[in-house]
Design an enzyme around this catalytic site. Structure first.
Site, PDB file in Angstrom:
ATOM      1  CB  THR A   1      -0.693  26.904 -38.128  1.00  0.00           C
ATOM      2  OG1 THR A   1      -0.925  26.232 -38.447  1.00  0.00           O
ATOM      3  CG2 THR A   1      -0.670  28.319 -37.636  1.00  0.00           C
TER       4      THR A   1
ATOM      5  CB  THR B   1       1.475  21.217 -39.047  1.00  0.00           C
ATOM      6  OG1 THR B   1       3.501  21.592 -38.808  1.00  0.00           O
ATOM      7  CG2 THR B   1       1.842  20.047 -38.333  1.00  0.00           C
ATOM      8  CB  CYS B   2      -2.870  22.964 -38.309  1.00  0.00           C
ATOM      9  SG  CYS B   2      -2.056  23.398 -37.062  1.00  0.00           S
ATOM     10  CB  SER B   3      -3.864  24.363 -43.398  1.00  0.00           C
ATOM     11  OG  SER B   3      -4.101  25.519 -41.636  1.00  0.00           O
TER      12      SER B   3
END
Length: 182
Positions: free
Chosen positions: A53, A55-57
């Protein structure tokens, strides 16, 4: 969770490389427990809604990966990224991110996430049950510090990010180290 709380005892179903297995998928199942990951170590744990995803990545995982040496200099033995994704997804995400320092923990059934009170519904995004975004400093399975994004709720319209960022956790560790030295 609050500082001083012990992490719940759960078993995570992981996949590990095994060179004795021939073929294109040389991995086997290996159960890992909370004690395996957290016992006898001081670690940073951060959790996020999903592998791959935005923000996570783009921010959270890469920030912890790049900052590993700074964390290690402050007494952190390992950094773990946990998500309510299965071992196959987490391993492919780690590979895609080129991880060398951060280890991924698959909480495919959400058992750990549920027991720490961070399991939320993300049906509004088509995700189903996922982890709320948080980070923690953990020593030998006991929470030292907890960094939870505001607004914990099912089907939250936003994806808050900041409180659980690498910079925030690193700042807390630096302040704690200065306080201990004083």
């Amino acid at each position: 969770m609050i500082p001083g709380a012990r992490l719940p005892d759960v078993t995570f179903q992981t996949r590990v490389r095994d060179d004795s297995i021939a073929g294109p998928n040389p991995y086997r199942w290996q159960d890992m427990t909370t004690a395996d990951y957290f016992g006898g170590k001081r670690v940073v744990l951060f959790a996020l809604p999903g592998a791959f995803t935005p923000t996570c990545s783009t921010y959270q995982l890469p920030g912890f990966e790049k900052g590993f040496d700074d964390f290690a200099a402050l007494g952190i033995d390992a950094i773990y990224c946990l998500s309510v994704n299965d071992a196959f997804v987490m391993n492919q995400w780690a590979k895609a991110q080129g991880l060398k320092n951060v280890q991924v923990i698959p909480d495919g059934s959400g058992a750990f996430t549920r027991r720490v009170g961070m399991l939320v519904r993300k049906d509004n995004l088509g995700f189903g049950l996922r982890s709320w975004r948080y980070a923690a400093v953990v020593r030998d399975g006991v929470v030292e510090a907890w960094f939870e994004e505001p607004g914990l709720a099912d089907n939250h319209e936003a994806d808050p990010y900041g409180v659980s960022s690498p910079d925030t956790v690193l700042g807390w560790l630096r302040a704690a180290a200065q306080g201990a030295a004083a």
